[in-house]
Structure formats: structure tokens, C-alpha cells
Design an enzyme around this catalytic site. Structure first.
Site, short mmCIF file in Angstrom:
data_model
loop_
_atom_site.label_atom_id
_atom_site.label_comp_id
_atom_site.label_asym_id
_atom_site.label_seq_id
_atom_site.Cartn_x
_atom_site.Cartn_y
_atom_site.Cartn_z
N ASN A 149 0.84 -1.19 0.00
CA ASN A 149 0.00 0.00 0.00
C ASN A 149 0.88 1.24 0.00
O ASN A 149 1.72 1.40 0.89
CB ASN A 149 -0.89 0.02 1.25
N GLU A 150 0.71 2.05 -1.01
CA GLU A 150 1.43 3.32 -1.08
C GLU A 150 2.89 3.18 -0.61
O GLU A 150 3.30 3.80 0.37
CB GLU A 150 0.70 4.39 -0.26
N CYS A 157 19.70 1.93 6.99
CA CYS A 157 20.44 0.94 7.78
C CYS A 157 21.71 0.49 7.05
O CYS A 157 21.94 0.85 5.90
CB CYS A 157 19.55 -0.26 8.09
N CYS A 160 21.07 -1.33 3.84
CA CYS A 160 20.70 -0.43 2.74
C CYS A 160 21.92 0.35 2.26
O CYS A 160 22.06 0.63 1.07
CB CYS A 160 19.57 0.50 3.16
N GLU A 307 -8.15 4.89 -4.62
CA GLU A 307 -8.75 5.47 -3.41
C GLU A 307 -9.23 6.88 -3.70
O GLU A 307 -8.66 7.60 -4.51
CB GLU A 307 -7.72 5.57 -2.27
N TRP A 315 -6.73 13.73 7.79
CA TRP A 315 -5.31 14.04 7.97
C TRP A 315 -4.93 15.47 7.60
O TRP A 315 -3.76 15.82 7.68
CB TRP A 315 -4.46 13.05 7.19
N LYS A 356 -10.42 6.58 12.35
CA LYS A 356 -11.85 6.37 12.62
C LYS A 356 -12.71 7.55 12.20
O LYS A 356 -13.91 7.40 12.03
CB LYS A 356 -12.08 6.02 14.09
N PHE A 357 -12.09 8.74 12.03
CA PHE A 357 -12.90 9.88 11.59
C PHE A 357 -12.71 10.19 10.11
O PHE A 357 -13.11 11.25 9.63
CB PHE A 357 -12.57 11.11 12.45
N HIS A 358 -12.03 9.28 9.40
CA HIS A 358 -11.89 9.45 7.95
C HIS A 358 -13.21 9.06 7.30
O HIS A 358 -13.85 8.08 7.67
CB HIS A 358 -10.76 8.54 7.45
C1 GLA Z 1 -3.91 6.57 2.03
C2 GLA Z 1 -3.81 5.12 2.44
C3 GLA Z 1 -5.03 4.60 3.13
C4 GLA Z 1 -5.59 5.61 4.08
C5 GLA Z 1 -5.87 6.88 3.32
C6 GLA Z 1 -6.52 7.96 4.14
O1 GLA Z 1 -4.28 6.80 0.76
O2 GLA Z 1 -3.49 4.29 1.36
O3 GLA Z 1 -4.69 3.41 3.80
O4 GLA Z 1 -4.67 5.85 5.09
O5 GLA Z 1 -4.66 7.39 2.86
O6 GLA Z 1 -6.78 9.08 3.37
ZN ZN Z 2 17.49 -0.89 5.50
#
Ligand code: GLA
Ligand code: ZN
Length: 665
Positions: A149-150, A157, A160, A307, A315, A356-358
Site C-alpha cells: 500500500n502506497e 540501515c 541499505c 482510493e 489528515w 476512525k474519523f476518515h
Molecule cells: C492513504 C492510504 C489509506 C488511508 C488513506 C486515508 O491513501 O493508502 O490506507 O490511510 O490514505 O486518506
Molecule cells: Zn534498510
């Protein structure tokens, strides 16, 4: 390689958070069907549940979810869980945790907190991915792999560091002499005499060698790509027909997405514009730019919007609710620009935890009687009517060059206007000028094929790759039209200045100019330039150039360089090269694009006439009309169309309410 015949509508779904209340899973299925959701992205952060102890697996809950999704006609985009690791893994093998630039190893926590090199982490990731692939290879719900994910960040380290040294050996052909030359190490007596003197760039160490920082960027990006390759090896082997994606983030500069895209089947990205705070047009333009970047990154192939939020995020310093209707309009914009999906973060709001507030399709109230749920449902129905759009392409005759390597080089040089570089903003500005005229634009890298375009605009293309000078020259020689702006081709791929000045080498002939100096202006100081009888502000940076053969289209009208060329045009062999020597943050780009469009004879995607802030985009046989103007408007149609969403023929003019959209055929 593509397993969808409809537009995908869904998003991140975390049933693992509700494992103690499986009745919520059943309710999810009911609600998903109600909202016309046909896809769920699952198990992104499920590793601790899938492998609660080393070598002990628990897939039963995921079996149930996969079955339920399938029974309800919902496809699964199955994630590999490498984005966040179980506590036991970090406890037992601390080397999997990331070391920050300060040399301190992180403790267990957050996510994306892993070493990219650690053999143990790579092995553990491959192992859990293999287990997932073996288990679900024949499951009918499995439609796509969502890798990690992202991906982001870097690790400093020792493993690396060693990998970086190996990378440098390869890049510089095992020659410290070559490296020292490339890095111009004689400056401040920084010649490297032993490979082991090398380390990652850091504030308390080497932080002033731009070529070294470029090397580190390339290395980190390549490490992400090799990490990805390691992750997908078992998936390619066990499920060769299931397409692979990983989600990108706008123009995030930590990874060269133009390179990473070559390693996945479908490009996807996460789209979070900041609506309703007085800059909707800028946000819409940037979203359009990003969509076209990701459409172009694999040569026009549709991408996924992996997404977006159906309401708010959590955020930003302040999380304003977008105006009702914005969500559906944003989603349609993605589809118009080449996305085959509309997906959300997230399906259901978590009860606890950091997000939880997203915004989510299902709120804590737990039912469907919400504004957000109704909007999502309406969109779901619309997307079903648009299945003919799937795989539809857009034919662009104009390209804007936006290149990751150039983005890095711009970030790392020291000089000119150190406060205002704004590469993304500059690129969006030129891109959006064509968009305002209904002209589709591809957003390409320096490596892409130039020959298929009638016009290429290269905003702030400061740093060249080995072949860029030749590519531009031969493009123009063969009849292309190329427009470059200030600081064109100043340095090579190691950020060493081109001797002979800029534009690099033979481009001085191609453009018929040479640049003698570059001026930078503080924020409150603006010079002037005149073009076509209109005066423009010169903002932040401008080259002082001499024409040597080029026609002068515009001149500076203030400061000691008043009267010198500011905009030029040069015929070179069969083509034309334009140079815009200054930055202007107002309407110069739009006015100049109008001239280019006329000069070159570029035509719009459709003959529909609207105001600028109503976006028009043709994809396949469908024309999308999207009202971002912030007010009700009327669109004049050039002929009778079929209104796909309303299922009827249109009149000559159609009322389009604020945040409204229509799709015509
Ligand atoms: C990113 C992440 C998600 C979530 C969203 C919230 O895009 O991939 O897991 O945290 O942000 O906006
Ligand atoms: Zn490393």
C-alpha cells in the site's frame, strides 16, 4: 490481462477489524449491494491476523469474506500485506524495521516502517504472498492483486548502505573515477577513494552533493521496484492471469512511478483533492493532470482510481466537508480521464484507531440513510450505465513533459530562486491551459515517444537524460513543434552543467537562442514582459536570452534587460521551437497556448462550447461534461446527442447544475 468488463466501484474494506462481530459482515454485503458496489479491496493490513505467530496461519476468516463477496457478486482486489507487519515479526527480527536518517532504528509501530533491503523481510513477505496466492488462485472472487500500500520512504540501515554502494558500482561501471567525475567531487575535496567511504545522504553527513542525492533517489526508487518484484514473484508464478497493481500517490517524489509502472499491469493512484476551501478549480485541474499522467504512464492504457474519499479525510489540519455533489463529480472526472474504477478509502468507518474519523461509505451510524451513502448509490447506478466506457481511450496530439528525474534534479540544485521551484505547479499550469480549450493532453516522460505528438510542451525541463538533447532536436527536425520554458536543459543526468551554456548543445540552434544569465525575483518583486500587445508579470525566475536566428515574439519591458527577448519562435528544419524565457503565474500560458493552437492547427476533443470551468473530455465514443464552475450553467451543444445517464436525446442547450455532469454519446 484485464478481468473487468464493467467500471469497478468499491474500495478499501477491512472486515478483519470486525472479526468479532461477523453480523457486520452480512450487513456489509447487504449495504454494498444497495450502494451498487461491485469490488472490495481486502487484506491490505491483515498480516497479523493472517499469520498470528510465525508460521501459524489463519485464513478461515478471509475464506469466509472471499466467499461472501463472490456470493454477492462482488469482486476482490486482494492485497499483499507488506505495508504493515505483525509485532512478532519486528520483535524477533529487528532488522526488518527502518532506520531513519539520524541512524536510529525505528521501533515497531505505524506502517510503511520497513527496511527495503532486509533479506528476512523480503523472505517473510514472499512467504505470506505465496500462501495467499496458493489459497486463492482458483477463487472466483479474485480479480486483481493490490501490492502492499502506497510504497514510500527510505531506510538508512547498514544493509541499505551496502546495497546503495552496490547500486553505485553498477551505475558508475565499477569506476570511482567515473563517480568522482559525475559528482564533481573535486569541489570541497570530496573525492571518494574507497567504495566503503560512501553512505546515504544525510544532514549530519553528505548533504550538499546534488548528484549524490540524485543517485540516492534513483537507488531508493530502484529498491522499491526490486522490493515489488520480490513481492510479486510468487503471484506471477501461481496466478499468471491475475493483473497486478500498486497504488501511487499523486506526484510523490520518493519513487519514480514512470519506472515502477513498467513492473505492474494496471496503474492505480489515490486521489484526495481538497474541495470547498476556495480553490476548487486548482484542485480539479491538478486532479485532471494526475489522471492524465497515470493514463499516459502506460501509453494510454486505462488506470484505476484506487482510493478517494466519499466525504472527508482526517489528515488535513482542517477537514472541511466537500459540497454535496463534489464526490460524484470527482469520480466521474476520474472515469472521463481514463480510470476504469471509482474506489474509496474506505467502505466502513473503523470504530477505533487512527482513521476512525476518515470519511467512509458507511458511517458509525451504521445504516444507509445518510447523504454520503445516497451519493455513492447514485454514482454506483451511473457507473453501471457507463460500462461501455471501459477500456476507452483518448487520443492526444499534445503532450506535456513531466519527468520524475527532472523533478528530483529541480529539488536538489542550489541556486536561482531557491524558494520557488514549483515544478508540479508549473506543469499543471501548462497542462490546464490546453484543458481549458478542450484539448486532451498526455503527460509523458523524457523517455516516451515524441513522434506521435503535434506539439510538446516542456515546462522547466532543467535536467536532461543522455539522449534528451538529441530527442528534442530530431523531433523538431522532423516537423515537431516544441515549446520549452526557462532553464531548459541546464544540466545532465548527474546535475553537471552543460558546457557551452543552455539550452543544451545543439538546442541553441534548434531554438535559435542562447541564455546568458538567469534572474530570480523575490516574491514581492515582479518584472514585466510584453507579448502580443499585452503586458505580463515576470514571476520568480527568468532567463536573459539572446536571439541568434529566432523570431522575437515578446520582450522584457522592465529591469536592465528591458527590450531583450522573452518569447521566441524558431523554424528549425521541418519544425518549430518556441522558448518562453520567464515564469508567469497568471494568464500568459493560456494566451500563449491559444497562439500555439492556432499556429499549429490543434483541434479540440469536441465542438461543445462551454465556459472554461466546465471540463469536457472525450473518452472512446463518450463525451463527459463536468461542471466544476461552482455555479449553475448552460452548455451549448453543437448537435443532438444521446444523454447516456438520462437515457434520452438532448436539446441544443442543456442546463448543468452546480457540480453536475452529463455523459453524451
Ligand atoms: C492513504 C492510504 C489509506 C488511508 C488513506 C486515508 O491513501 O493508502 O490506507 O490511510 O490514505 O486518506
Ligand atoms: Zn534498510
Amino acid at each position: 490481462m484485464f478481468s473487468f468488463d464493467h467500471l469497478v466501484h468499491g474500495g478499501d474494506y477491512n472486515p478483519d477489524q470486525w472479526i468479532k462481530t461477523p453480523e457486520v459482515w452480512d450487513e456489509d454485503m447487504r449495504l454494498m449491494k444497495l450502494a451498487h458496489i461491485n469490488s472490495a479491496t481486502i487484506s491490505i493490513f491483515s498480516w497479523a491476523l493472517l499469520e498470528p505467530e510465525e508460521g501459524v496461519y489463519n485464513f478461515e476468516w478471509l475464506d469466509t469474506i472471499m466467499d461472501k463477496l463472490h456470493e454477492n457478486g462482488i469482486g476482490a482486489i486482494l492485497a499483499t500485506p507488506s505495508g504493515a507487519r505483525p509485532a512478532w515479526l519486528a520483535q524477533k527480527y529487528p532488522e526488518v524495521l527502518r532506520v531513519e536518517e539520524n541512524g536510529i532504528r525505528n521501533e515497531f509501530g505505524v506502517r510503511h516502517n520497513h527496511c527495503l533491503t532486509s533479506p528476512i523481510y523480503r523472505e517473510k513477505v514472499q512467504n505470506i504472498n505465496r500462501m495467499l496466492a496458493e489459497r486463492y488462485k482458483n477463487h472466483p472472487a479474485l480479480k486483481m492483486w493490490h501490492i502492499s500500500n502506497e510504497y514510500s520512504g527510505a531506510c538508512h540501515c547498514e544493509l541499505c548502505r551496502q546495497a546503495f554502494v552496490e547500486w553505485l558500482k553498477t551505475y558508475y561501471h565499477n569506476s570511482l573515477d567515473e563517480l568522482n567525475d559525475a559528482w564533481w567531487s573535486g569541489f570541497w575535496s570530496h573525492q571518494i577513494t574507497d567504495w566503503n567511504q560512501l553512505s546515504s545522504p544525510k544532514e549530519r553527513g553528505e548533504s550538499h552533493v546534488s548528484a549524490m542525492k540524485l543517485s540516492w533517489r534513483r537507488f531508493v526508487s530502484d529498491s522499491h521496484i526490486s522490493f515489488l518484484e520480490n513481492e510479486i514473484a510468487p503471484l506471477r508464478e501461481i496466478t499468471p492471469d491475475i493483473p497486478i497493481t500498486t497504488n501511487f500517490m499523486r506526484t510523490y517524489d520518493g519513487i519514480n512511478y514512470q519506472e515502477m509502472a513498467k513492473h505492474i499491469d494496471v496503474v492505480s493512484w489515490d486521489n484526495y483533492p481538497y474541495w470547498a476551501v476556495g480553490k476548487d478549480m486548482d484542485e480539479a485541474a491538478e486532479a485532471a493532470f494526475n489522471h492524465d499522467l497515470y493514463r499516459s504512464i502506460k501509453g494510454g492504457q486505462p488506470f484505476f482510481m484506487m482510493e478517494s474519499t466519499p466525504s472527508i479525510v482526517n489528515w488535513r489540519p482542517v477537514n472541511k466537508i466537500p459540497h454535496p455533489g463534489t464526490h460524484t463529480l470527482t469520480s466521474i472526472q476520474a472515469v472521463a480521464h481514463g480510470s476504469d474504477s471509482v474506489q474509496y478509502f474506505q467502505w466502513r468507518k473503523a470504530r477505533g484507531g487512527h482513521e476512525k474519523f476518515h470519511g467512509a461509505v458507511v458511517d458509525h451510524c451504521g445504516h444507509e440513510n445518510t447523504r454520503v451513502f445516497r451519493e455513492v448509490t447514485k454514482l454506483g447506478k451511473d457507473l453501471e450505465k457507463l460500462s461501455g466506457v471501459v477500456d476507452g481511450r483518448t487520443d492526444s496530439k499534445v503532450a506535456v513533459i513531466f519527468d520524475w528525474e527532472n523533478m528530483w534534479a529541480i529539488k536538489y540544485y542550489n541556486g536561482y530562486n531557491n524558494q520557488h521551484r514549483d515544478y508540479v505547479k508549473e506543469s499543471v499550469k501548462w497542462y490546464d491551459s490546453f484543458r481549458k480549450r478542450g484539448i486532451p493532453v498526455d503527460v509523458i516522460s523524457m523517455d516516451d515517444d515524441f513522434s506521435k505528438y503535434d506539439l510538446i510542451v516542456a515546462p522547466f525541463l532543467y535536467s536532461f537524460k543522455d539522449d534528451t538533447e538529441d530527442k528534442i532536436e530530431s523531433y523538431v527536425k522532423n516537423g515537431g513543434n516544441f515549446a520549452g520554458t526557462y532553464l531548459l536543459g541546464v544540466t545532465d543526468k548527474n546535475d553537471r552543467c552543460h558546457l557551452g551554456g543552455f539550452p543544451a548543445g545543439k538546442l541553441k540552434d534548434v531554438f535559435g537562442i542562447w541564455a546568458e544569465e538567469t534572474d530570480s525575483l523575490p516574491e514581492n518583486m515582479h518584472n514585466k514582459a510584453e507579448y502580443n500587445g499585452k503586458e505580463y508579470s515576470v514571476d520568480f525566475v527568468c532567463d536573459i536570452i539572446h536571439a541568434q536566428g529566432a523570431e522575437i515574439l515578446g520582450k522584457y519591458s522592465s529591469d536592465f534587460y528591458a527590450g531583450m527577448p522573452a518569447v521566441t519562435k524558431n523554424s528549425y528544419k521541418n519544425g518549430t521551437a518556441y522558448y518562453i524565457a520567464f515564469r508567469n503565474d497568471a494568464d500568459f500560458a493560456l494566451d500563449f497556448c491559444d497562439e500555439l493552437i492556432k499556429d499549429i492547427g490543434i483541434t479540440s476533443d469536441s465542438n461543445i462550447v462551454t465556459e472554461e470551468n466546465v471540463f469536457i473530455r472525450k473518452r472512446g465514443d463518450y463525451i463527459f461534461v463536468m461542471n466544476f464552475s461552482g455555479k449553475d450553467t448552460t452548455v451549448q451543444l453543437d448537435k443532438e446527442y444521446f444523454d447516456v445517464l438520462n437515457g434520452k436525446k438532448t436539446d441544443g442547450s442543456v442546463a448543468l447544475p452546480v457540480y453536475g455532469y452529463m455523459v453524451l454519446k
